[in-house]
Design a protein around this motif. Structure first.
Motif, PDB file in Angstrom:
ATOM      1  N   LYS A 175     -48.188 -49.157  17.672  1.00 34.29           N
ATOM      2  CA  LYS A 175     -48.722 -49.668  16.408  1.00 34.29           C
ATOM      3  C   LYS A 175     -47.933 -49.055  15.257  1.00 34.29           C
ATOM      4  CE  LYS A 175     -53.474 -51.137  17.244  1.00 34.29           C
ATOM      5  NZ  LYS A 175     -53.294 -52.433  16.568  1.00 34.29           N
ATOM      6  N   ASN A 176     -47.256 -49.906  14.504  1.00 29.36           N
ATOM      7  CA  ASN A 176     -46.442 -49.442  13.389  1.00 29.36           C
ATOM      8  C   ASN A 176     -47.317 -48.774  12.329  1.00 29.36           C
ATOM      9  OD1 ASN A 176     -43.998 -49.121  11.978  1.00 29.36           O
ATOM     10  ND2 ASN A 176     -44.395 -50.937  10.754  1.00 29.36           N
ATOM     11  N   GLY A 177     -46.884 -47.608  11.864  1.00 28.17           N
ATOM     12  CA  GLY A 177     -47.609 -46.891  10.824  1.00 28.17           C
ATOM     13  C   GLY A 177     -48.614 -45.876  11.339  1.00 28.17           C
ATOM     14  N   TYR A 178     -48.979 -45.977  12.636  1.00 25.39           N
ATOM     15  CA  TYR A 178     -49.917 -45.017  13.203  1.00 25.39           C
ATOM     16  C   TYR A 178     -49.181 -43.731  13.583  1.00 25.39           C
ATOM     17  CZ  TYR A 178     -53.865 -48.266  13.749  1.00 25.39           C
ATOM     18  OH  TYR A 178     -54.915 -49.120  13.527  1.00 25.39           O
ATOM     19  N   PRO A 179     -49.828 -42.573  13.437  1.00 22.34           N
ATOM     20  CA  PRO A 179     -49.201 -41.318  13.875  1.00 22.34           C
ATOM     21  C   PRO A 179     -49.288 -41.170  15.389  1.00 22.34           C
ATOM     22  CG  PRO A 179     -51.415 -40.878  13.086  1.00 22.34           C
ATOM     23  CD  PRO A 179     -51.165 -42.358  12.837  1.00 22.34           C
ATOM     24  N   SER A 180     -48.517 -40.254  15.943  1.00 27.89           N
ATOM     25  CA  SER A 180     -48.689 -39.848  17.342  1.00 27.89           C
ATOM     26  C   SER A 180     -49.821 -38.836  17.358  1.00 27.89           C
ATOM     27  CB  SER A 180     -47.390 -39.233  17.881  1.00 27.89           C
ATOM     28  OG  SER A 180     -46.383 -40.205  17.958  1.00 27.89           O
ATOM     29  N   PHE A 181     -50.964 -39.255  17.843  1.00 28.38           N
ATOM     30  CA  PHE A 181     -52.200 -38.510  17.619  1.00 28.38           C
ATOM     31  C   PHE A 181     -53.116 -38.659  18.810  1.00 28.38           C
ATOM     32  CE2 PHE A 181     -56.670 -39.050  16.351  1.00 28.38           C
ATOM     33  CZ  PHE A 181     -56.932 -37.876  15.662  1.00 28.38           C
ATOM     34  N   ALA A 182     -53.933 -37.629  19.081  1.00 29.53           N
ATOM     35  CA  ALA A 182     -54.945 -37.762  20.129  1.00 29.53           C
ATOM     36  C   ALA A 182     -56.148 -36.879  19.839  1.00 29.53           C
ATOM     37  CB  ALA A 182     -54.362 -37.403  21.494  1.00 29.53           C
ATOM     38  N   ASN A 183     -57.308 -37.378  20.190  1.00 26.52           N
ATOM     39  CA  ASN A 183     -58.546 -36.609  20.111  1.00 26.52           C
ATOM     40  C   ASN A 183     -59.394 -36.950  21.334  1.00 26.52           C
ATOM     41  OD1 ASN A 183     -60.923 -35.330  19.567  1.00 26.52           O
ATOM     42  ND2 ASN A 183     -61.426 -36.502  17.731  1.00 26.52           N
ATOM     43  N   PRO A 184     -59.437 -36.042  22.317  1.00 25.57           N
ATOM     44  CA  PRO A 184     -60.236 -36.302  23.525  1.00 25.57           C
ATOM     45  C   PRO A 184     -61.687 -35.867  23.394  1.00 25.57           C
ATOM     46  CG  PRO A 184     -58.972 -34.313  23.822  1.00 25.57           C
ATOM     47  CD  PRO A 184     -58.636 -34.820  22.451  1.00 25.57           C
ATOM     48  N   MET A 185     -62.091 -35.416  22.215  1.00 27.64           N
ATOM     49  CA  MET A 185     -63.444 -34.902  22.012  1.00 27.64           C
ATOM     50  C   MET A 185     -64.405 -35.965  21.500  1.00 27.64           C
ATOM     51  SD  MET A 185     -63.213 -31.717  22.871  1.00 27.64           S
ATOM     52  CE  MET A 185     -64.652 -30.951  22.144  1.00 27.64           C
ATOM     53  N   GLY A 186     -63.867 -36.917  20.724  1.00 23.41           N
ATOM     54  CA  GLY A 186     -64.742 -37.855  20.051  1.00 23.41           C
ATOM     55  C   GLY A 186     -65.390 -37.187  18.854  1.00 23.41           C
ATOM     56  N   SER A 187     -66.067 -37.958  18.038  1.00 26.02           N
ATOM     57  CA  SER A 187     -66.757 -37.411  16.869  1.00 26.02           C
ATOM     58  C   SER A 187     -67.834 -38.383  16.421  1.00 26.02           C
ATOM     59  CB  SER A 187     -65.764 -37.160  15.724  1.00 26.02           C
ATOM     60  OG  SER A 187     -65.138 -38.369  15.335  1.00 26.02           O
ATOM     61  N   GLY A 188     -68.748 -37.891  15.604  1.00 24.67           N
ATOM     62  CA  GLY A 188     -69.811 -38.743  15.079  1.00 24.67           C
ATOM     63  C   GLY A 188     -70.600 -39.409  16.189  1.00 24.67           C
ATOM     64  N   THR A 189     -70.733 -40.723  16.103  1.00 22.15           N
ATOM     65  CA  THR A 189     -71.478 -41.502  17.098  1.00 22.15           C
ATOM     66  C   THR A 189     -70.916 -41.336  18.499  1.00 22.15           C
ATOM     67  OG1 THR A 189     -71.939 -43.155  15.391  1.00 22.15           O
ATOM     68  CG2 THR A 189     -72.296 -43.827  17.671  1.00 22.15           C
ATOM     69  N   TYR A 190     -69.608 -41.092  18.588  1.00 24.20           N
ATOM     70  CA  TYR A 190     -68.936 -41.033  19.884  1.00 24.20           C
ATOM     71  C   TYR A 190     -68.638 -39.603  20.333  1.00 24.20           C
ATOM     72  CZ  TYR A 190     -68.195 -45.770  18.198  1.00 24.20           C
ATOM     73  OH  TYR A 190     -68.384 -47.026  17.685  1.00 24.20           O
ATOM     74  N   ASN A 191     -69.272 -38.645  19.731  1.00 22.96           N
ATOM     75  CA  ASN A 191     -69.010 -37.248  20.066  1.00 22.96           C
ATOM     76  C   ASN A 191     -69.249 -36.979  21.554  1.00 22.96           C
ATOM     77  OD1 ASN A 191     -68.403 -34.503  19.531  1.00 22.96           O
ATOM     78  ND2 ASN A 191     -70.588 -34.022  19.491  1.00 22.96           N
ATOM     79  N   GLY A 192     -68.195 -36.454  22.226  1.00 26.80           N
ATOM     80  CA  GLY A 192     -68.313 -36.084  23.633  1.00 26.80           C
ATOM     81  C   GLY A 192     -68.199 -37.228  24.614  1.00 26.80           C
ATOM     82  N   ARG A 193     -67.993 -38.469  24.119  1.00 27.86           N
ATOM     83  CA  ARG A 193     -67.908 -39.590  25.055  1.00 27.86           C
ATOM     84  C   ARG A 193     -66.756 -40.545  24.727  1.00 27.86           C
ATOM     85  NH1 ARG A 193     -70.919 -44.337  23.685  1.00 27.86           N
ATOM     86  NH2 ARG A 193     -71.875 -44.260  21.619  1.00 27.86           N
ATOM     87  N   ARG A 194     -65.776 -40.034  23.998  1.00 33.17           N
ATOM     88  CA  ARG A 194     -64.641 -40.870  23.625  1.00 33.17           C
ATOM     89  C   ARG A 194     -63.332 -40.115  23.828  1.00 33.17           C
ATOM     90  NH1 ARG A 194     -62.902 -42.947  17.562  1.00 33.17           N
ATOM     91  NH2 ARG A 194     -61.482 -44.598  18.226  1.00 33.17           N
ATOM     92  N   ILE A 195     -62.269 -40.824  24.242  1.00 31.19           N
ATOM     93  CA  ILE A 195     -60.904 -40.293  24.257  1.00 31.19           C
ATOM     94  C   ILE A 195     -60.048 -41.297  23.495  1.00 31.19           C
ATOM     95  CG2 ILE A 195     -58.936 -39.591  25.657  1.00 31.19           C
ATOM     96  CD1 ILE A 195     -60.872 -39.075  27.970  1.00 31.19           C
TER      97      ILE A 195
END
Length: 398
Positions: A195-215
């Motif tokens: 995806k053009n413009g997106y950073p190389s990024f990762a969060n395997p923790m999730g946050s907010g509504t998806y805390n602990g259940r999102r990668i």
């Protein structure tokens, strides 16, 4: 190895701006370069270089790709000394930059842009970020230093068209929004190409509504994605045994964006689910094996007391490490070994015998990696070479 990691690539800058119209092909306003180091004068403006192509390169000492590009830029500055002026720009302090220049042989001018006046005109989210302005003041390229070469400069000198894709960061990137754009599903898996413009990024923790259940990961290649799924350090304990290793290179053709959201009941299984999807998508098989590998051992320095502050009972656990260094509170000593491993690029084994939680600030200097030995010595530790049988992540063809 159960090591939960959050990857935020070192060239990812968290300064936020709203999206705006491209400046490519437009005339640059007068730009003022104040507090210039490593140059014949302390202040200058864009019109001072009206007979030259001006190349602005935004960077930071903690950004390894930025520093890696300097030798090539210096070579071009020397080769085209009568036709171009390369000016590097950073928002770091003068003290930090002078310390960098003391250790790093670099002849390019450095503008200290603490107020970020130049960044405001050329907003970006990731560095390095490079602007090419021709002799008439027209912005000809918004790119990275890897694209700055002899051919490009000659084309700008001859006023020829540049077939160069604009580096256009998504300045309002919001990792809290599902990649699918749909927030109404309890369970969803989304995989897209680069995806053009997106950073190389990762969060395997999730946050907010998806805390602990999102990668969630954007613009990453197969290896770091597998490392997230196996909760392994980036690069240091992974062995790629495939026929075509070119597919593991980090480029637009190979990277993907990956977003997995699972129901709360499957939260602990999300990493195993990710492994399954990666094996299906990439067509590889992955496994954990024990192999003898070169390692570094972190151990007490003989004859010296270890001086690391133990955390107070009420301390909120926190850790952050990047190209600047390590900052940790209420954390185990493995946080230190993880940081060292990410910097040294070899597995680091904890042999300190330290138990409990600790607070520690440890600087890192990209221009002088060997300085880490002195920094560790100050707290009574050292790292030495060795070999050990360790768990490694192996990725193979099916």
């Amino acid at each position: 190895m159960k090591q939960l990691i959050v990857i935020l690539f070192l060239h990812f800058s968290l300064h936020g701006f709203s999206q705006e119209e491209s400046k490519l092909g437009k005339k640059s306003p007068e730009l003022f370069f104040n507090n210039i180091l490593n140059f014949e004068k302390e202040n200058a403006k864009l019109s001072d270089f009206k007979d030259k192509i001006v190349i602005l390169d935004f960077w930071a000492t903690w950004c390894a790709p930025c520093i890696k590009s300097f030798p090539q830029l210096e070579k071009l500055q020397s080769q085209f000394k009568n036709d171009i002026q390369i000016i590097t720009i950073t928002d770091e302090s003068e003290v930090r930059i002078k310390k960098f220049l003391d250790k790093m042989e670099m002849n390019l001018p450095v503008v200290i842009d603490k107020k970020r006046d130049l960044v405001k005109y050329f907003p970006h989210r990731t560095i390095p970020h490079t602007i090419v302005i021709d002799k008439s003041g027209i912005i000809k390229a918004i790119t990275t230093p890897s694209e700055i070469n002899e051919n490009l400069i000659n084309k700008v000198l001859k006023n020829q068209k540049l077939n160069l894709k604009e580096k256009k960061d998504l300045l309002n990137f919001d990792p809290s929004i599902p990649l699918s754009g749909n927030e109404n599903f309890t369970y969803q898996i989304t995989i897209t190409p680069f995806k053009n413009g997106y950073p190389s990024f990762a969060n395997p923790m999730g946050s907010g509504t998806y805390n602990g259940r999102r990668i969630f990961a954007t613009n990453l290649s197969a290896r770091p994605l597998y490392e997230i799924a196996y909760r392994f350090p980036t690069g240091t304990r992974t062995i790629v045994e495939v026929t075509d290793k070119s597919k593991f290179e980090h480029n637009r053709q190979n990277v993907i964006c990956f977003d997995l959201i699972v129901p709360k009941g499957l939260a602990e299984d999300r990493f195993n689910i990710m492994k399954q999807h990666l094996d299906i998508y990439f067509g590889y098989q992955s496994m954990i094996e024990e192999r003898v590998r070169p390692v570094k051992i972190l151990k007490p320095l003989e004859g010296k007391k270890i001086e690391i502050m133990e955390s107070q009972k009420e301390t909120e656990p926190y850790s952050s490490f990047s190209g600047r260094g390590l900052s940790m509170k209420g954390s185990r000593i493995e946080t230190l070994t993880n940081f060292l491993e990410s910097r040294i690029n070899l597995p680091v084994i904890n042999d300190t015998k330290l138990e409990g939680l600790f607070d520690l600030e440890l600087p890192w200097y990209n221009e002088n990696p060997e300085q880490i030995h002195e920094e560790l010595k100050k707290i009574g530790l050292e790292i030495i070479d060795s070999e050990r049988k360790i768990e490694v992540l192996v990725i193979k063809d099916k």
